[in-house]
Scaffold this motif. Sequence first.
Motif, PDB file in Angstrom:
ATOM      1  N   VAL A 193       0.835  -1.208   0.000  1.00  0.00           N
ATOM      2  CA  VAL A 193       0.000   0.000   0.000  1.00  0.00           C
ATOM      3  C   VAL A 193       0.867   1.255   0.000  1.00  0.00           C
ATOM      4  O   VAL A 193       0.601   2.225  -0.721  1.00  0.00           O
ATOM      5  CB  VAL A 193      -0.940  -0.011   1.225  1.00  0.00           C
ATOM      6  N   ARG A 194       1.949   1.223   0.789  1.00  0.00           N
ATOM      7  CA  ARG A 194       2.816   2.406   0.869  1.00  0.00           C
ATOM      8  C   ARG A 194       3.517   2.657  -0.466  1.00  0.00           C
ATOM      9  O   ARG A 194       3.680   3.810  -0.886  1.00  0.00           O
ATOM     10  CB  ARG A 194       3.843   2.213   1.977  1.00  0.00           C
ATOM     11  N   ARG A 195       3.939   1.588  -1.137  1.00  0.00           N
ATOM     12  CA  ARG A 195       4.584   1.766  -2.439  1.00  0.00           C
ATOM     13  C   ARG A 195       3.625   2.402  -3.446  1.00  0.00           C
ATOM     14  O   ARG A 195       4.000   3.319  -4.201  1.00  0.00           O
ATOM     15  CB  ARG A 195       5.076   0.427  -2.975  1.00  0.00           C
ATOM     16  N   HIS A 196       2.375   1.925  -3.441  1.00  0.00           N
ATOM     17  CA  HIS A 196       1.390   2.515  -4.346  1.00  0.00           C
ATOM     18  C   HIS A 196       1.101   3.967  -3.982  1.00  0.00           C
ATOM     19  O   HIS A 196       0.966   4.827  -4.869  1.00  0.00           O
ATOM     20  CB  HIS A 196       0.093   1.695  -4.313  1.00  0.00           C
ATOM     21  N   ARG A 197       1.035   4.244  -2.684  1.00  0.00           N
ATOM     22  CA  ARG A 197       0.775   5.618  -2.258  1.00  0.00           C
ATOM     23  C   ARG A 197       1.922   6.542  -2.647  1.00  0.00           C
ATOM     24  O   ARG A 197       1.701   7.654  -3.160  1.00  0.00           O
ATOM     25  CB  ARG A 197       0.570   5.652  -0.741  1.00  0.00           C
ATOM     26  N   ASP A 198       3.158   6.109  -2.419  1.00  0.00           N
ATOM     27  CA  ASP A 198       4.307   6.930  -2.786  1.00  0.00           C
ATOM     28  C   ASP A 198       4.381   7.138  -4.294  1.00  0.00           C
ATOM     29  O   ASP A 198       4.724   8.228  -4.765  1.00  0.00           O
ATOM     30  CB  ASP A 198       5.601   6.268  -2.282  1.00  0.00           C
TER      31      ASP A 198
END
Length: 393
Positions: free
Chosen positions: A149-154
Amino acid sequence: MTFSPRQQDSAIAAAGLAAGVLLTAVGAYDRNELVPWWAALVPVVLMSGLELLRRTHPIWTVSVGGVVFGVGVFYGSVLAMVVMFTDLLYAGVLYGPPRMAKVLHLTGGATTVVLSGLTLLYADVPNALVVAGFCGLIFIAPVWTADLVRRHRDRAETEHLRAEQTALLAELDRRGAVVAERARMARELHDVIANHLSAIAIHATGAQSLARRRQQPEDDPVLEALAVIRENSVLGLAEMRRMIGLLREEEPDEAYAAPRLAALDVVVAQARAAGREAGLGFEVVEEGERGVLSAPVELAAYRIVQESLTNAVKHAAPGTVRVRLGYRAERVEITAESAYRAGAGRPLQGAGAGLVGMAERAQLLGGEFAAGPADGVWRVCAVLPRETKEGRP
Protein backbone atom coordinates in the motif's frame (compact mmCIF):
# COMPACT_ATOMS: atom_id res chain seq x y z
CA MET A 1 -19.12 12.26 7.52
CA THR A 2 -15.31 12.28 7.62
CA PHE A 3 -13.37 11.27 10.73
CA SER A 4 -9.98 12.70 11.63
CA PRO A 5 -6.99 10.34 11.99
CA ARG A 6 -7.17 10.74 15.76
CA GLN A 7 -10.84 9.77 15.77
CA GLN A 8 -10.15 6.77 13.56
CA ASP A 9 -7.41 5.51 15.93
CA SER A 10 -9.69 6.02 18.92
CA ALA A 11 -12.45 4.03 17.19
CA ILE A 12 -10.04 1.16 16.44
CA ALA A 13 -8.82 1.10 20.05
CA ALA A 14 -12.36 1.16 21.45
CA ALA A 15 -13.53 -1.61 19.10
CA GLY A 16 -10.52 -3.79 19.98
CA LEU A 17 -11.01 -3.29 23.71
CA ALA A 18 -14.75 -4.03 23.52
CA ALA A 19 -14.12 -7.18 21.48
CA GLY A 20 -11.41 -8.34 23.92
CA VAL A 21 -13.65 -7.83 26.95
CA LEU A 22 -16.53 -9.67 25.26
CA LEU A 23 -14.37 -12.64 24.21
CA THR A 24 -12.83 -12.90 27.68
CA ALA A 25 -16.22 -12.67 29.38
CA VAL A 26 -17.62 -15.60 27.39
CA GLY A 27 -14.39 -17.57 27.73
CA ALA A 28 -13.61 -17.53 24.00
CA TYR A 29 -9.82 -17.36 24.34
CA ASP A 30 -6.83 -19.67 24.81
CA ARG A 31 -6.95 -20.14 28.58
CA ASN A 32 -3.90 -20.72 30.73
CA GLU A 33 -4.75 -22.59 33.90
CA LEU A 34 -1.73 -21.07 35.70
CA VAL A 35 -3.10 -17.47 35.60
CA PRO A 36 -6.50 -16.04 36.60
CA TRP A 37 -8.98 -15.14 33.83
CA TRP A 38 -8.73 -11.39 34.36
CA ALA A 39 -4.99 -11.48 33.59
CA ALA A 40 -5.85 -12.14 29.93
CA LEU A 41 -7.46 -8.69 29.81
CA VAL A 42 -4.22 -6.87 30.71
CA PRO A 43 -2.58 -7.38 27.27
CA VAL A 44 -5.86 -6.43 25.61
CA VAL A 45 -6.01 -3.14 27.51
CA LEU A 46 -2.35 -2.37 26.81
CA MET A 47 -2.70 -3.19 23.13
CA SER A 48 -5.76 -0.97 22.77
CA GLY A 49 -3.80 1.86 24.41
CA LEU A 50 -1.00 1.40 21.86
CA GLU A 51 -3.58 1.70 19.07
CA LEU A 52 -4.00 5.37 20.04
CA LEU A 53 -0.34 5.98 19.11
CA ARG A 54 -0.18 3.88 15.93
CA ARG A 55 0.33 6.92 13.64
CA THR A 56 2.36 9.25 15.82
CA HIS A 57 4.84 6.75 17.34
CA PRO A 58 4.92 3.73 15.00
CA ILE A 59 8.36 2.44 16.08
CA TRP A 60 7.55 2.48 19.80
CA THR A 61 4.10 0.97 19.35
CA VAL A 62 5.49 -1.95 17.31
CA SER A 63 8.33 -2.56 19.78
CA VAL A 64 6.16 -2.40 22.89
CA GLY A 65 3.35 -4.22 21.09
CA GLY A 66 5.68 -7.17 20.41
CA VAL A 67 6.43 -7.50 24.11
CA VAL A 68 2.73 -7.18 25.01
CA PHE A 69 1.89 -9.79 22.37
CA GLY A 70 4.37 -12.25 23.91
CA VAL A 71 2.96 -11.69 27.39
CA GLY A 72 -0.58 -12.08 26.03
CA VAL A 73 0.26 -15.42 24.46
CA PHE A 74 1.50 -16.67 27.84
CA TYR A 75 -1.46 -15.30 29.86
CA GLY A 76 -4.08 -16.49 27.37
CA SER A 77 -4.35 -15.49 23.72
CA VAL A 78 -7.38 -13.32 22.96
CA LEU A 79 -8.21 -12.96 19.27
CA ALA A 80 -8.84 -9.21 19.63
CA MET A 81 -5.35 -8.71 21.05
CA VAL A 82 -3.81 -10.63 18.13
CA VAL A 83 -5.76 -8.59 15.55
CA MET A 84 -4.71 -5.32 17.19
CA PHE A 85 -1.05 -6.41 17.12
CA THR A 86 -1.28 -7.12 13.37
CA ASP A 87 -2.79 -3.64 12.94
CA LEU A 88 0.19 -2.15 14.80
CA LEU A 89 2.53 -3.94 12.39
CA TYR A 90 0.50 -2.61 9.45
CA ALA A 91 0.56 0.96 10.81
CA GLY A 92 4.27 0.74 11.61
CA VAL A 93 5.11 0.07 7.97
CA LEU A 94 2.54 2.54 6.59
CA TYR A 95 3.37 5.50 8.85
CA GLY A 96 6.89 4.69 10.01
CA PRO A 97 10.24 5.34 8.28
CA PRO A 98 10.99 3.54 5.00
CA ARG A 99 13.39 1.07 6.66
CA MET A 100 10.57 -0.15 8.91
CA ALA A 101 9.31 -2.56 6.23
CA LYS A 102 12.70 -4.25 5.85
CA VAL A 103 13.16 -4.57 9.61
CA LEU A 104 9.73 -6.08 10.17
CA HIS A 105 10.07 -8.40 7.17
CA LEU A 106 13.32 -9.75 8.63
CA THR A 107 12.04 -10.05 12.22
CA GLY A 108 8.72 -11.55 11.09
CA GLY A 109 10.45 -14.08 8.87
CA ALA A 110 12.94 -14.97 11.59
CA THR A 111 10.18 -15.38 14.18
CA THR A 112 8.22 -17.62 11.81
CA VAL A 113 11.26 -19.80 11.11
CA VAL A 114 12.25 -20.08 14.78
CA LEU A 115 8.76 -20.90 16.08
CA SER A 116 8.00 -23.40 13.30
CA GLY A 117 11.44 -24.98 13.77
CA LEU A 118 10.93 -25.38 17.52
CA THR A 119 7.51 -26.90 16.88
CA LEU A 120 9.04 -29.31 14.40
CA LEU A 121 11.77 -30.18 16.88
CA TYR A 122 9.45 -30.90 19.84
CA ALA A 123 6.28 -31.95 17.96
CA ASP A 124 5.62 -33.09 14.38
CA VAL A 125 5.41 -31.76 10.84
CA PRO A 126 1.64 -30.99 10.76
CA ASN A 127 1.90 -28.85 13.90
CA ALA A 128 4.99 -27.11 12.50
CA LEU A 129 3.09 -26.26 9.33
CA VAL A 130 0.16 -24.88 11.32
CA VAL A 131 2.50 -22.70 13.39
CA ALA A 132 4.24 -21.49 10.24
CA GLY A 133 0.88 -20.57 8.71
CA PHE A 134 -0.31 -18.69 11.78
CA CYS A 135 3.01 -16.89 12.17
CA GLY A 136 2.89 -15.87 8.50
CA LEU A 137 -0.59 -14.43 8.94
CA ILE A 138 0.39 -12.55 12.10
CA PHE A 139 3.97 -11.36 11.42
CA ILE A 140 4.38 -11.31 7.61
CA ALA A 141 0.98 -10.71 5.94
CA PRO A 142 0.24 -7.28 7.53
CA VAL A 143 3.80 -6.10 6.89
CA TRP A 144 3.69 -7.19 3.25
CA THR A 145 0.26 -5.62 2.73
CA ALA A 146 1.28 -2.29 4.29
CA ASP A 147 4.49 -2.25 2.25
CA LEU A 148 2.48 -2.75 -0.94
CA VAL A 149 0.00 0.00 0.00
CA ARG A 150 2.82 2.41 0.87
CA ARG A 151 4.58 1.77 -2.44
CA HIS A 152 1.39 2.51 -4.35
CA ARG A 153 0.78 5.62 -2.26
CA ASP A 154 4.31 6.93 -2.79
CA ARG A 155 4.07 6.22 -6.49
CA ALA A 156 0.76 8.09 -6.68
CA GLU A 157 2.26 11.07 -4.84
CA THR A 158 5.25 11.04 -7.17
CA GLU A 159 3.01 11.01 -10.23
CA HIS A 160 0.92 13.81 -8.76
CA LEU A 161 4.03 15.94 -8.18
CA ARG A 162 5.25 15.16 -11.67
CA ALA A 163 1.90 16.21 -13.11
CA GLU A 164 2.01 19.46 -11.13
CA GLN A 165 5.54 20.15 -12.38
CA THR A 166 4.48 19.45 -15.96
CA ALA A 167 1.51 21.79 -15.60
CA LEU A 168 3.77 24.45 -14.07
CA LEU A 169 6.28 24.15 -16.92
CA ALA A 170 3.46 24.35 -19.45
CA GLU A 171 2.12 27.47 -17.74
CA LEU A 172 5.59 29.02 -17.73
CA ASP A 173 5.94 28.25 -21.45
CA ARG A 174 2.53 29.76 -22.12
CA ARG A 175 3.37 32.89 -20.16
CA GLY A 176 6.69 33.16 -21.96
CA ALA A 177 4.94 32.93 -25.31
CA VAL A 178 2.42 35.57 -24.24
CA VAL A 179 5.18 37.89 -23.02
CA ALA A 180 7.10 37.43 -26.29
CA GLU A 181 3.98 38.15 -28.35
CA ARG A 182 3.16 41.22 -26.25
CA ALA A 183 6.72 42.48 -26.73
CA ARG A 184 6.44 41.93 -30.50
CA MET A 185 3.13 43.80 -30.59
CA ALA A 186 4.63 46.63 -28.54
CA ARG A 187 7.54 46.92 -30.98
CA GLU A 188 5.17 47.00 -33.95
CA LEU A 189 3.00 49.66 -32.34
CA HIS A 190 6.02 51.75 -31.42
CA ASP A 191 7.88 51.41 -34.71
CA VAL A 192 4.89 51.85 -37.05
CA ILE A 193 1.76 53.45 -35.61
CA ALA A 194 3.39 55.63 -32.96
CA ASN A 195 5.87 57.00 -35.50
CA HIS A 196 3.04 57.82 -37.89
CA LEU A 197 1.14 59.66 -35.17
CA SER A 198 4.27 61.58 -34.22
CA ALA A 199 4.77 62.57 -37.85
CA ILE A 200 1.14 63.75 -38.10
CA ALA A 201 1.48 65.87 -34.96
CA ILE A 202 4.78 67.38 -36.17
CA HIS A 203 3.45 68.21 -39.63
CA ALA A 204 0.24 69.68 -38.18
CA THR A 205 2.30 71.89 -35.85
CA GLY A 206 4.50 72.96 -38.75
CA ALA A 207 1.48 73.78 -40.88
CA GLN A 208 0.01 75.88 -38.04
CA SER A 209 3.28 77.78 -37.68
CA LEU A 210 3.46 78.40 -41.42
CA ALA A 211 -0.14 79.66 -41.50
CA ARG A 212 0.55 82.06 -38.61
CA ARG A 213 3.67 83.40 -40.30
CA ARG A 214 1.50 84.11 -43.32
CA GLN A 215 -0.84 85.96 -40.95
CA GLN A 216 -3.85 83.74 -41.57
CA PRO A 217 -6.86 84.70 -39.36
CA GLU A 218 -7.36 82.59 -36.24
CA ASP A 219 -10.88 81.62 -37.28
CA ASP A 220 -9.66 80.22 -40.57
CA PRO A 221 -11.26 76.76 -41.04
CA VAL A 222 -7.89 75.40 -42.14
CA LEU A 223 -6.25 76.46 -38.87
CA GLU A 224 -9.13 75.00 -36.88
CA ALA A 225 -8.82 71.70 -38.76
CA LEU A 226 -5.06 71.65 -38.17
CA ALA A 227 -5.62 72.26 -34.46
CA VAL A 228 -8.06 69.34 -34.28
CA ILE A 229 -5.63 67.12 -36.22
CA ARG A 230 -2.74 68.02 -33.92
CA GLU A 231 -4.76 67.58 -30.72
CA ASN A 232 -6.12 64.21 -31.77
CA SER A 233 -2.74 62.95 -32.94
CA VAL A 234 -1.12 63.99 -29.65
CA LEU A 235 -3.86 62.29 -27.62
CA GLY A 236 -3.67 59.22 -29.84
CA LEU A 237 0.09 59.11 -29.34
CA ALA A 238 -0.35 59.28 -25.57
CA GLU A 239 -2.89 56.44 -25.72
CA MET A 240 -0.50 54.44 -27.90
CA ARG A 241 2.36 54.93 -25.45
CA ARG A 242 0.12 53.83 -22.61
CA MET A 243 -0.82 50.65 -24.47
CA ILE A 244 2.83 49.99 -25.33
CA GLY A 245 3.73 50.32 -21.66
CA LEU A 246 0.96 47.89 -20.68
CA LEU A 247 2.05 45.38 -23.34
CA ARG A 248 5.60 45.54 -22.03
CA GLU A 249 4.29 45.11 -18.47
CA GLU A 250 5.88 48.34 -17.43
CA GLU A 251 4.49 50.67 -14.80
CA PRO A 252 2.64 53.27 -16.85
CA ASP A 253 3.42 56.90 -16.19
CA GLU A 254 0.78 59.03 -14.60
CA ALA A 255 0.31 60.82 -17.92
CA TYR A 256 -0.56 57.52 -19.57
CA ALA A 257 -3.00 56.23 -16.97
CA ALA A 258 -6.16 54.53 -18.20
CA PRO A 259 -8.82 57.07 -19.22
CA ARG A 260 -11.59 57.73 -16.72
CA LEU A 261 -15.18 58.85 -17.13
CA ALA A 262 -14.23 62.15 -15.51
CA ALA A 263 -12.30 62.96 -18.72
CA LEU A 264 -15.34 62.63 -21.01
CA ASP A 265 -15.52 66.40 -21.39
CA VAL A 266 -12.31 66.24 -23.45
CA VAL A 267 -13.85 63.63 -25.76
CA VAL A 268 -17.02 65.70 -26.11
CA ALA A 269 -15.00 68.83 -26.90
CA GLN A 270 -13.15 66.95 -29.64
CA ALA A 271 -16.44 65.66 -31.06
CA ARG A 272 -17.90 69.21 -31.08
CA ALA A 273 -14.87 70.53 -32.95
CA ALA A 274 -15.01 67.70 -35.47
CA GLY A 275 -18.78 67.83 -35.99
CA ARG A 276 -19.31 71.58 -36.07
CA GLU A 277 -19.20 71.86 -39.85
CA ALA A 278 -21.60 68.91 -40.16
CA GLY A 279 -24.18 70.70 -38.02
CA LEU A 280 -23.82 68.40 -35.02
CA GLY A 281 -24.30 69.35 -31.39
CA PHE A 282 -23.48 67.16 -28.40
CA GLU A 283 -25.06 66.72 -24.96
CA VAL A 284 -23.91 64.39 -22.18
CA VAL A 285 -26.18 63.80 -19.20
CA GLU A 286 -25.30 61.75 -16.11
CA GLU A 287 -28.01 60.33 -13.85
CA GLY A 288 -27.40 58.96 -10.37
CA GLU A 289 -24.22 58.76 -8.34
CA ARG A 290 -21.21 57.50 -10.24
CA GLY A 291 -19.54 56.17 -7.10
CA VAL A 292 -16.52 53.92 -7.41
CA LEU A 293 -16.37 51.78 -10.53
CA SER A 294 -13.86 49.04 -11.20
CA ALA A 295 -11.17 49.93 -13.72
CA PRO A 296 -12.40 47.50 -16.44
CA VAL A 297 -15.98 48.79 -16.20
CA GLU A 298 -14.94 52.45 -16.27
CA LEU A 299 -12.59 51.88 -19.20
CA ALA A 300 -15.29 50.02 -21.16
CA ALA A 301 -17.84 52.78 -20.49
CA TYR A 302 -15.36 55.44 -21.58
CA ARG A 303 -14.53 53.61 -24.81
CA ILE A 304 -18.19 52.95 -25.65
CA VAL A 305 -19.04 56.64 -25.25
CA GLN A 306 -15.96 57.64 -27.22
CA GLU A 307 -16.77 55.26 -30.09
CA SER A 308 -20.44 56.34 -30.09
CA LEU A 309 -19.41 59.99 -30.49
CA THR A 310 -16.92 59.08 -33.23
CA ASN A 311 -19.59 57.14 -35.13
CA ALA A 312 -21.98 60.07 -34.79
CA VAL A 313 -19.39 62.42 -36.31
CA LYS A 314 -18.94 59.99 -39.20
CA HIS A 315 -22.53 58.99 -39.92
CA ALA A 316 -25.15 61.08 -38.08
CA ALA A 317 -27.48 63.55 -39.78
CA PRO A 318 -27.36 67.18 -38.59
CA GLY A 319 -28.83 67.57 -35.14
CA THR A 320 -28.04 66.97 -31.50
CA VAL A 321 -26.24 63.84 -30.33
CA ARG A 322 -27.44 62.96 -26.85
CA VAL A 323 -25.49 60.67 -24.53
CA ARG A 324 -26.96 59.52 -21.23
CA LEU A 325 -25.06 57.66 -18.52
CA GLY A 326 -27.28 56.16 -15.84
CA TYR A 327 -25.53 54.95 -12.69
CA ARG A 328 -27.70 52.35 -10.96
CA ALA A 329 -27.08 50.24 -7.88
CA GLU A 330 -25.80 47.22 -9.80
CA ARG A 331 -25.20 48.45 -13.35
CA VAL A 332 -24.18 51.33 -15.59
CA GLU A 333 -26.54 52.18 -18.46
CA ILE A 334 -25.15 53.98 -21.53
CA THR A 335 -27.43 55.37 -24.24
CA ALA A 336 -26.34 57.42 -27.27
CA GLU A 337 -28.92 58.81 -29.71
CA SER A 338 -28.35 60.71 -32.96
CA ALA A 339 -30.40 61.58 -36.03
CA TYR A 340 -30.30 58.61 -38.40
CA ARG A 341 -28.66 59.18 -41.76
CA ALA A 342 -29.25 56.50 -44.37
CA GLY A 343 -26.39 55.64 -46.69
CA ALA A 344 -22.64 55.36 -46.29
CA GLY A 345 -22.21 58.49 -44.19
CA ARG A 346 -19.47 61.09 -44.58
CA PRO A 347 -16.30 60.25 -46.50
CA LEU A 348 -14.19 59.56 -43.41
CA GLN A 349 -11.90 56.56 -43.23
CA GLY A 350 -12.46 53.89 -40.58
CA ALA A 351 -12.05 50.20 -39.98
CA GLY A 352 -15.78 49.61 -39.68
CA ALA A 353 -15.28 47.61 -36.47
CA GLY A 354 -16.61 50.15 -33.96
CA LEU A 355 -19.89 48.40 -33.20
CA VAL A 356 -18.16 45.04 -32.96
CA GLY A 357 -15.62 46.44 -30.51
CA MET A 358 -18.30 48.02 -28.32
CA ALA A 359 -20.28 44.77 -28.24
CA GLU A 360 -17.18 42.77 -27.31
CA ARG A 361 -16.31 45.14 -24.47
CA ALA A 362 -19.80 44.79 -23.00
CA GLN A 363 -19.93 41.01 -23.41
CA LEU A 364 -16.50 40.46 -21.85
CA LEU A 365 -17.76 42.14 -18.69
CA GLY A 366 -20.99 40.15 -18.68
CA GLY A 367 -23.08 43.08 -19.92
CA GLU A 368 -25.42 43.72 -22.86
CA PHE A 369 -25.13 45.76 -26.03
CA ALA A 370 -27.50 46.74 -28.85
CA ALA A 371 -27.33 49.29 -31.67
CA GLY A 372 -29.51 50.17 -34.65
CA PRO A 373 -32.00 52.63 -36.16
CA ALA A 374 -35.48 53.14 -34.74
CA ASP A 375 -38.00 55.91 -35.57
CA GLY A 376 -35.44 58.01 -37.40
CA VAL A 377 -32.91 57.78 -34.56
CA TRP A 378 -29.75 55.76 -34.37
CA ARG A 379 -29.57 54.41 -30.84
CA VAL A 380 -26.68 52.70 -29.04
CA CYS A 381 -27.56 50.99 -25.74
CA ALA A 382 -25.06 49.30 -23.43
CA VAL A 383 -25.53 47.90 -19.93
CA LEU A 384 -22.43 47.14 -17.87
CA PRO A 385 -22.42 45.50 -14.43
CA ARG A 386 -20.75 47.49 -11.69
CA GLU A 387 -18.97 44.35 -10.50
CA THR A 388 -17.38 42.19 -13.18
CA LYS A 389 -18.08 38.46 -13.15
CA GLU A 390 -15.55 36.14 -11.51
CA GLY A 391 -12.82 35.24 -13.91
CA ARG A 392 -13.67 38.15 -16.27
CA PRO A 393 -11.08 40.85 -16.96
